[in-house]
Design a protein around this motif. Structure first.
Motif, PDB file in Angstrom:
ATOM      1  N   CYS A   9       0.806  -1.230   0.000  1.00 46.67           N
ATOM      2  CA  CYS A   9       0.000   0.000   0.000  1.00 46.67           C
ATOM      3  C   CYS A   9       0.838   1.279   0.000  1.00 46.67           C
ATOM      4  O   CYS A   9       0.503   2.241  -0.684  1.00 46.67           O
ATOM      5  CB  CYS A   9      -0.933   0.001   1.199  1.00 46.67           C
ATOM      6  N   SER A  10       1.920   1.312   0.777  1.00 47.88           N
ATOM      7  CA  SER A  10       2.715   2.549   0.871  1.00 47.88           C
ATOM      8  C   SER A  10       3.282   2.931  -0.490  1.00 47.88           C
ATOM      9  O   SER A  10       3.393   4.112  -0.810  1.00 47.88           O
ATOM     10  CB  SER A  10       3.886   2.376   1.829  1.00 47.88           C
ATOM     11  N   GLU A  12       2.001   2.672  -3.244  1.00 48.97           N
ATOM     12  CA  GLU A  12       0.995   3.307  -4.107  1.00 48.97           C
ATOM     13  C   GLU A  12       0.625   4.677  -3.550  1.00 48.97           C
ATOM     14  O   GLU A  12      -0.235   5.348  -4.099  1.00 48.97           O
ATOM     15  CB  GLU A  12      -0.270   2.434  -4.154  1.00 48.97           C
ATOM     16  N   GLY A  13       1.189   5.069  -2.410  1.00 50.12           N
ATOM     17  CA  GLY A  13       0.819   6.339  -1.789  1.00 50.12           C
ATOM     18  C   GLY A  13       2.045   7.157  -1.447  1.00 50.12           C
ATOM     19  O   GLY A  13       2.751   7.648  -2.327  1.00 50.12           O
ATOM     20  N   ILE A  14       2.333   7.224  -0.152  1.00 46.25           N
ATOM     21  CA  ILE A  14       3.380   8.133   0.316  1.00 46.25           C
ATOM     22  C   ILE A  14       4.765   7.768  -0.218  1.00 46.25           C
ATOM     23  O   ILE A  14       5.647   8.614  -0.299  1.00 46.25           O
ATOM     24  CB  ILE A  14       3.358   8.199   1.859  1.00 46.25           C
ATOM     25  N   SER A  15       4.960   6.512  -0.624  1.00 46.58           N
ATOM     26  CA  SER A  15       6.300   6.085  -1.053  1.00 46.58           C
ATOM     27  C   SER A  15       6.339   5.752  -2.531  1.00 46.58           C
ATOM     28  O   SER A  15       7.059   4.853  -2.958  1.00 46.58           O
ATOM     29  CB  SER A  15       6.733   4.855  -0.261  1.00 46.58           C
ATOM     30  N   VAL A  16       5.558   6.498  -3.323  1.00 49.33           N
ATOM     31  CA  VAL A  16       5.446   6.184  -4.740  1.00 49.33           C
ATOM     32  C   VAL A  16       6.808   6.226  -5.438  1.00 49.33           C
ATOM     33  O   VAL A  16       7.068   5.488  -6.391  1.00 49.33           O
ATOM     34  CB  VAL A  16       4.376   7.089  -5.398  1.00 49.33           C
ATOM     35  N   TRP A  39      -3.650  -8.166  -5.510  1.00 48.54           N
ATOM     36  CA  TRP A  39      -3.060  -8.284  -4.178  1.00 48.54           C
ATOM     37  C   TRP A  39      -3.866  -7.503  -3.142  1.00 48.54           C
ATOM     38  O   TRP A  39      -4.585  -6.559  -3.474  1.00 48.54           O
ATOM     39  CB  TRP A  39      -1.588  -7.886  -4.172  1.00 48.54           C
ATOM     40  N   ILE A  40      -3.769  -7.933  -1.894  1.00 48.72           N
ATOM     41  CA  ILE A  40      -4.399  -7.194  -0.794  1.00 48.72           C
ATOM     42  C   ILE A  40      -3.314  -6.736   0.177  1.00 48.72           C
ATOM     43  O   ILE A  40      -2.179  -7.216   0.126  1.00 48.72           O
ATOM     44  CB  ILE A  40      -5.478  -8.022  -0.047  1.00 48.72           C
ATOM     45  N   CYS A  41      -3.688  -5.811   1.061  1.00 49.19           N
ATOM     46  CA  CYS A  41      -2.755  -5.308   2.080  1.00 49.19           C
ATOM     47  C   CYS A  41      -2.239  -6.471   2.929  1.00 49.19           C
ATOM     48  O   CYS A  41      -2.937  -7.459   3.141  1.00 49.19           O
ATOM     49  CB  CYS A  41      -3.506  -4.304   2.950  1.00 49.19           C
ATOM     50  N   GLY A  43      -1.761  -6.408   6.033  1.00 46.93           N
ATOM     51  CA  GLY A  43      -2.396  -6.383   7.356  1.00 46.93           C
ATOM     52  C   GLY A  43      -1.544  -5.798   8.464  1.00 46.93           C
ATOM     53  O   GLY A  43      -2.041  -5.499   9.552  1.00 46.93           O
TER      54      GLY A  43
END
Ligand code: SF4
Ligand code: SF4
Lengths: 296, 178
Positions: A9-10, A12-16, A39-41, A43
């Motif tokens: 997840c990161s 795709e966001g803050i760590s693109v 894919w899923i997170c 957790g």
């Protein structure tokens, strides 16, 4: 070898910029990666804190999916995702009854999943050394860095089974192959405060202040990292850390994939340098130019 | 079941409480030991003594970052990090409110966000946590710097969570069955 890629997840966001630079680096080295579908997170610590079964099933969903795709390896660049995958995979590998329980929840088989690895594990292997050394196009021999591995790349050893848990070397090796001066320092595996930046930022400021003190003491121009949380914590809170330490602080924090890509001649924008709070471009340009001047 | 056995079972027998010989190496290396009311070695000893209330109401179990320094360095392979995680699960099951409120809010919000899309949207989880814990205003300047640098994506439509919700419901059904 087929490599599956799990960004997490990161990335795709803050760590693109970690994702961007990782992909550019793989292209440059002609390593083909395939994105894990659906894919899923992983957790993180949240799922296992709420339920032990959820804490195993969430990361293992991705591992079972990677197995179904037929990958030989699953690459996870976030060391927290990596840890949760490897920890859960080890638990079910050691306990057949538990594996059956998780398989029932996942509705997918889990036997003999592909090994899950950090990109450092792939690239710092001897087989890559000639290819990496041979790809260098910029002289970064004036750049002095410390390598910061953080918590989970090799800890705990029984789970991660990679590198040395107290004094890891893989990133040091990789950066030295592209000519960067890698300094020794005592902060390599200390904790940055991880997800507490969203909850208890004061703790992150305390822990990161110790890391910057150690990096400055060692004489580093920059800190190089291999985890999105380490990067977010070190890059985004330097004003608060400077206030705490009462001295000015502006130290670029780069992903190893950005430094390697830059050394291999990739343009700074393609590696996401412009996304950092502490702009690394002046440092990197100065170090390259200095060398050209010395030679000219 | 005795508290110690409950902790051990929930940790998949990674937390081998009775092997702890109280050397305190775990406390020495823990990055948060100075902020914990019970340091990791004290948590281990309290579990063995059956001091259930003290452990489940401690700040220590919620301040634990899961960094695994303790487990990596323990000469007895006791894995205090696994005991901390098991204690968090037991506390929630007994309806004991996390003594570090922000962390309970964050973990809950995190899993709720996963239910929408299977993945989390990091900026939403951060924003909601900060809103619910009264830290939103302070976090806005940094959030804005991240937005202009393209490090905050717009939240996705909640269309992709089906696979995670299915898994989540399977877990709930299984846990009820026990
Ligand atoms: S390091 Fe291990 S043996 Fe020593 S006090 Fe901690 S848990 Fe007990
Ligand atoms: S895992 Fe938790 S208890 Fe262990 S050293 Fe890290 S923060 Fe401390």
């Amino acid at each position: 070898m087929r490599y599956g890629y799990y960004p997490g997840c990161s990335l795709e966001g803050i760590s693109v910029e970690y994702d961007e630079s990782m992909r550019r680096l793989f292209e440059r080295l002609e390593v083909t990666i395939e994105d894990l579908p659906d894919w899923i997170c992983c957790g993180t610590l949240a799922a296992p804190s709420l339920s032990p079964l959820l804490g195993l099933a969430t990361p293992l969903w991705n591992v079972a999916r990677a197995k179904r795709e037929g990958y030989d390896r699953l690459i996870a660049p976030c060391s927290a995702c990596l840890y949760h995958f490897k920890h859960a995979a080890k638990r079910v590998a050691e306990n057949a009854a538990l594996r059956a329980e998780v398989e029932a929840v996942l509705e997918m088989p889990l036997a003999a999943p592909p090994p899950i690895i950090h990109p450092l594990e792939l690239l710092a292997a001897d087989a890559f050394e000639p290819r990496i050394r041979g790809s260098v196009q910029r002289d970064l021999s004036d750049l002095k860095v410390v390598c910061y591995y953080g918590c989970h790349i090799s800890r705990p050893a029984a789970v991660m089974q990679f590198d040395d848990p107290e004094n890891p070397q893989s990133m040091d090796r990789l950066l030295s192959w592209v000519g960067v001066q890698v300094l020794d320092w005592p902060g390599k595996v200390d904790c940055c405060g991880a997800h507490f930046s969203m909850i208890k930022p004061g703790i992150v400021v305390d822990l990161c202040a110790r890391l910057f003190e150690a990096a400055l003491e060692a004489g580093a121009d920059a800190i190089v990292v291999a985890c999105p949380m380490c990067h977010a914590n070190l890059d985004t809170r330097q004003d608060e850390i400077a206030a705490k330490l009462s001295w000015p602080l502006r130290m670029p924090v780069l992903y190893f994939s950005q430094v390697l890509g830059y050394a291999m001649g990739l343009p700074a924008e393609r590696l996401g340098f412009q996304r950092h709070i502490v702009d690394p471009v002046p440092l990197m340009v100065a170090k390259c130019q200095q060398r050209m001047k010395d030679e000219g | 079941m005795a508290f110690r056995h409950e902790i051990e079972a929930l940790s998949g027998h990674a937390a081998r409480v009775n092997l702890c010989f109280q050397c305190s190496k775990c406390s020495a290396g823990c990055p948060l030991a100075d902020k914990m009311d019970l340091q990791p070695a004290q948590v281990m000893h309290s579990i063995r003594l059956g001091r259930e209330e003290a452990v489940l109401n401690s700040r220590a179990i919620w301040l634990c970052l899961g960094c695994e320094t303790c487990s990596a360095r323990c000469p007895q392979q006791v894995e205090p990090a696994a005991a901390m995680n098991a204690a968090r699960i037991i506390a929630l099951r007994r309806g004991i409110k996390p003594s570090v409120k922000e962390i309970g809010v964050y973990y809950r919000g995190f899993v709720d966000n996963m239910r929408l899309n299977g993945k989390i949207h990091d900026a939403s989880v951060a924003g909601i946590t900060q809103l619910l814990t009264g830290q939103l205003i302070e976090s806005l300047p940094l959030a804005w710097k991240l937005v202009v640098r393209g490090r905050v994506k717009p939240p996705p439509l909640p269309l992709g969570g089906g696979r995670f919700r299915r898994l989540y419901n399977n877990v709930l059904a299984k846990e009820k069955g026990h």
